[in-house]
Write a protein that holds these residues in place. Structure first.
Motif, PDB file in Angstrom:
ATOM      1  N   LYS A  89      -8.321  18.066  73.044  1.00 40.99           N
ATOM      2  CA  LYS A  89      -6.861  18.411  72.520  1.00 40.99           C
ATOM      3  C   LYS A  89      -5.964  18.628  73.869  1.00 40.99           C
ATOM      4  O   LYS A  89      -4.749  18.722  73.312  1.00 40.99           O
ATOM      5  CB  LYS A  89      -7.112  19.884  71.905  1.00 40.99           C
ATOM      6  CG  LYS A  89      -7.490  19.833  70.520  1.00 40.99           C
ATOM      7  CD  LYS A  89      -7.595  21.243  70.010  1.00 40.99           C
ATOM      8  CE  LYS A  89      -7.988  21.193  68.505  1.00 40.99           C
ATOM      9  NZ  LYS A  89      -7.905  22.382  67.651  1.00 40.99           N
ATOM     10  N   ALA A  93      -3.357  25.974  72.130  1.00 40.21           N
ATOM     11  CA  ALA A  93      -4.324  25.644  71.127  1.00 40.21           C
ATOM     12  C   ALA A  93      -5.536  25.062  71.849  1.00 40.21           C
ATOM     13  O   ALA A  93      -6.651  25.201  71.183  1.00 40.21           O
ATOM     14  CB  ALA A  93      -3.615  24.595  70.031  1.00 40.21           C
ATOM     15  N   LYS A 127      -7.583  27.609  73.473  1.00 38.86           N
ATOM     16  CA  LYS A 127      -8.196  28.385  72.830  1.00 38.86           C
ATOM     17  C   LYS A 127      -9.290  27.548  71.985  1.00 38.86           C
ATOM     18  O   LYS A 127     -10.338  28.147  71.453  1.00 38.86           O
ATOM     19  CB  LYS A 127      -7.370  28.708  71.720  1.00 38.86           C
ATOM     20  CG  LYS A 127      -6.305  29.816  71.842  1.00 38.86           C
ATOM     21  CD  LYS A 127      -5.656  30.325  70.806  1.00 38.86           C
ATOM     22  CE  LYS A 127      -4.869  31.564  71.541  1.00 38.86           C
ATOM     23  NZ  LYS A 127      -3.761  31.919  70.273  1.00 38.86           N
ATOM     24  N   ALA A 128      -9.250  26.252  72.199  1.00 32.36           N
ATOM     25  CA  ALA A 128     -10.446  25.486  71.653  1.00 32.36           C
ATOM     26  C   ALA A 128     -11.846  25.324  72.510  1.00 32.36           C
ATOM     27  O   ALA A 128     -12.412  24.450  72.401  1.00 32.36           O
ATOM     28  CB  ALA A 128      -9.956  24.236  71.229  1.00 32.36           C
ATOM     29  N   THR A 129     -11.748  25.992  73.694  1.00 33.67           N
ATOM     30  CA  THR A 129     -12.858  25.811  74.631  1.00 33.67           C
ATOM     31  C   THR A 129     -14.150  26.067  73.979  1.00 33.67           C
ATOM     32  O   THR A 129     -15.124  24.980  74.317  1.00 33.67           O
ATOM     33  CB  THR A 129     -12.355  26.730  75.956  1.00 33.67           C
ATOM     34  OG1 THR A 129     -11.308  26.483  76.253  1.00 33.67           O
ATOM     35  CG2 THR A 129     -13.664  26.603  76.993  1.00 33.67           C
ATOM     36  N   SER A 142     -16.720  20.072  73.849  1.00 34.96           N
ATOM     37  CA  SER A 142     -15.747  20.950  73.799  1.00 34.96           C
ATOM     38  C   SER A 142     -14.434  20.465  73.137  1.00 34.96           C
ATOM     39  O   SER A 142     -14.174  19.284  73.755  1.00 34.96           O
ATOM     40  CB  SER A 142     -15.454  21.625  75.140  1.00 34.96           C
ATOM     41  OG  SER A 142     -14.381  22.564  74.839  1.00 34.96           O
ATOM     42  N   MET A 143     -13.701  20.798  72.274  1.00 35.07           N
ATOM     43  CA  MET A 143     -12.673  20.152  71.455  1.00 35.07           C
ATOM     44  C   MET A 143     -11.408  20.475  72.483  1.00 35.07           C
ATOM     45  O   MET A 143     -10.408  19.748  72.455  1.00 35.07           O
ATOM     46  CB  MET A 143     -12.221  20.730  70.388  1.00 35.07           C
ATOM     47  CG  MET A 143     -13.287  20.731  69.249  1.00 35.07           C
ATOM     48  SD  MET A 143     -13.445  18.828  68.888  1.00 35.07           S
ATOM     49  CE  MET A 143     -11.941  18.512  68.311  1.00 35.07           C
ATOM     50  N   LYS A 144     -11.677  21.221  73.645  1.00 38.40           N
ATOM     51  CA  LYS A 144     -10.629  21.291  74.728  1.00 38.40           C
ATOM     52  C   LYS A 144     -10.196  19.938  75.265  1.00 38.40           C
ATOM     53  O   LYS A 144      -9.090  19.779  75.471  1.00 38.40           O
ATOM     54  CB  LYS A 144     -10.988  22.163  75.613  1.00 38.40           C
ATOM     55  CG  LYS A 144     -10.116  22.372  76.880  1.00 38.40           C
ATOM     56  CD  LYS A 144     -10.732  23.565  77.842  1.00 38.40           C
ATOM     57  CE  LYS A 144     -11.931  22.862  78.696  1.00 38.40           C
ATOM     58  NZ  LYS A 144     -12.226  23.604  79.740  1.00 38.40           N
ATOM     59  N   ILE A 204     -14.921  25.789  70.621  1.00 39.97           N
ATOM     60  CA  ILE A 204     -15.060  25.058  69.568  1.00 39.97           C
ATOM     61  C   ILE A 204     -15.695  23.683  69.797  1.00 39.97           C
ATOM     62  O   ILE A 204     -15.308  22.808  70.980  1.00 39.97           O
ATOM     63  CB  ILE A 204     -13.783  24.704  68.958  1.00 39.97           C
ATOM     64  CG1 ILE A 204     -13.182  26.048  68.523  1.00 39.97           C
ATOM     65  CG2 ILE A 204     -14.296  23.787  67.701  1.00 39.97           C
ATOM     66  CD1 ILE A 204     -11.929  26.042  67.739  1.00 39.97           C
TER      67      ILE A 204
END
Length: 166
Positions: free
Chosen positions: A132, A112, A115-117, A127-129, A119
């Motif tokens: 997260k 997850a 995949k949040a790169t 980046s939400m990466k 976002i």
């Protein structure tokens, strides 16, 4: 082997404790800034988002630190009422189930995070990466804490003080 796991778990526990402390101080400062700014007619929209990110991160990092320090609440009344050997088997099964659960959540939270790169935050264009990635890192630390606890349990004669929680 238990000594090596103990050392790794101890180091990771210290790291988790320091990171959780830094996050907590950061959340406090950000929220304080947001409250003071509202009283001075300034409005910093980013303080709410940063505080939310901090609280999510604090939950997982703090859970890892609490696991190392055996500060999770637990009901050992049933375990202590069982015969010693049966109690040890039950606690061993609990450790193994938790280890499998932590591995499952590690891989899913890592996926997850990757995949949040693309976002970005609603207000902070980061980046939400990065936010997260603390979640799988926390599960990684939890695995070592559980492995150390299981090794400690299996190498001891009794279960007193060897359960997952208090």
């Amino acid at each position: 082997m238990v000594k090596v796991l103990d050392r790794i778990s101890w180091v990771l526990g210290k790291i988790a404790t320091y990171v959780a402390t830094m996050i907590l101080i950061g959340i406090f400062l950000v929220i304080t800034l947001g409250v003071v700014a509202r009283f001075t007619s300034l409005r910093f929209a980013w303080t709410e988002e940063l505080a939310r990110w901090g609280l999510v991160s604090l939950t997982y990092v703090g859970a890892s630190a609490a696991l190392r320090n055996k500060q999770h609440s637990g009901v050992n009344l049933v375990i202590n009422a069982l015969p010693e050997k049966v109690g040890k088997v039950v606690v061993t099964i609990a450790y193994l189930v938790l280890m499998c659960t932590v591995v499952f959540f590690f891989f899913n939270s890592f996926e997850a995070a990757i995949k949040a790169t693309r976002i970005r935050g609603d207000i902070i264009p980061l980046s939400m990466k990065y936010v997260k990635l603390l979640i799988p890192a926390s599960f990684f630390m939890m695995f070592f804490h559980l492995a150390w606890g299981l090794g400690d349990l299996l190498s001891s004669k009794g279960i007193s003080g060897k359960t997952i929680g208090l």
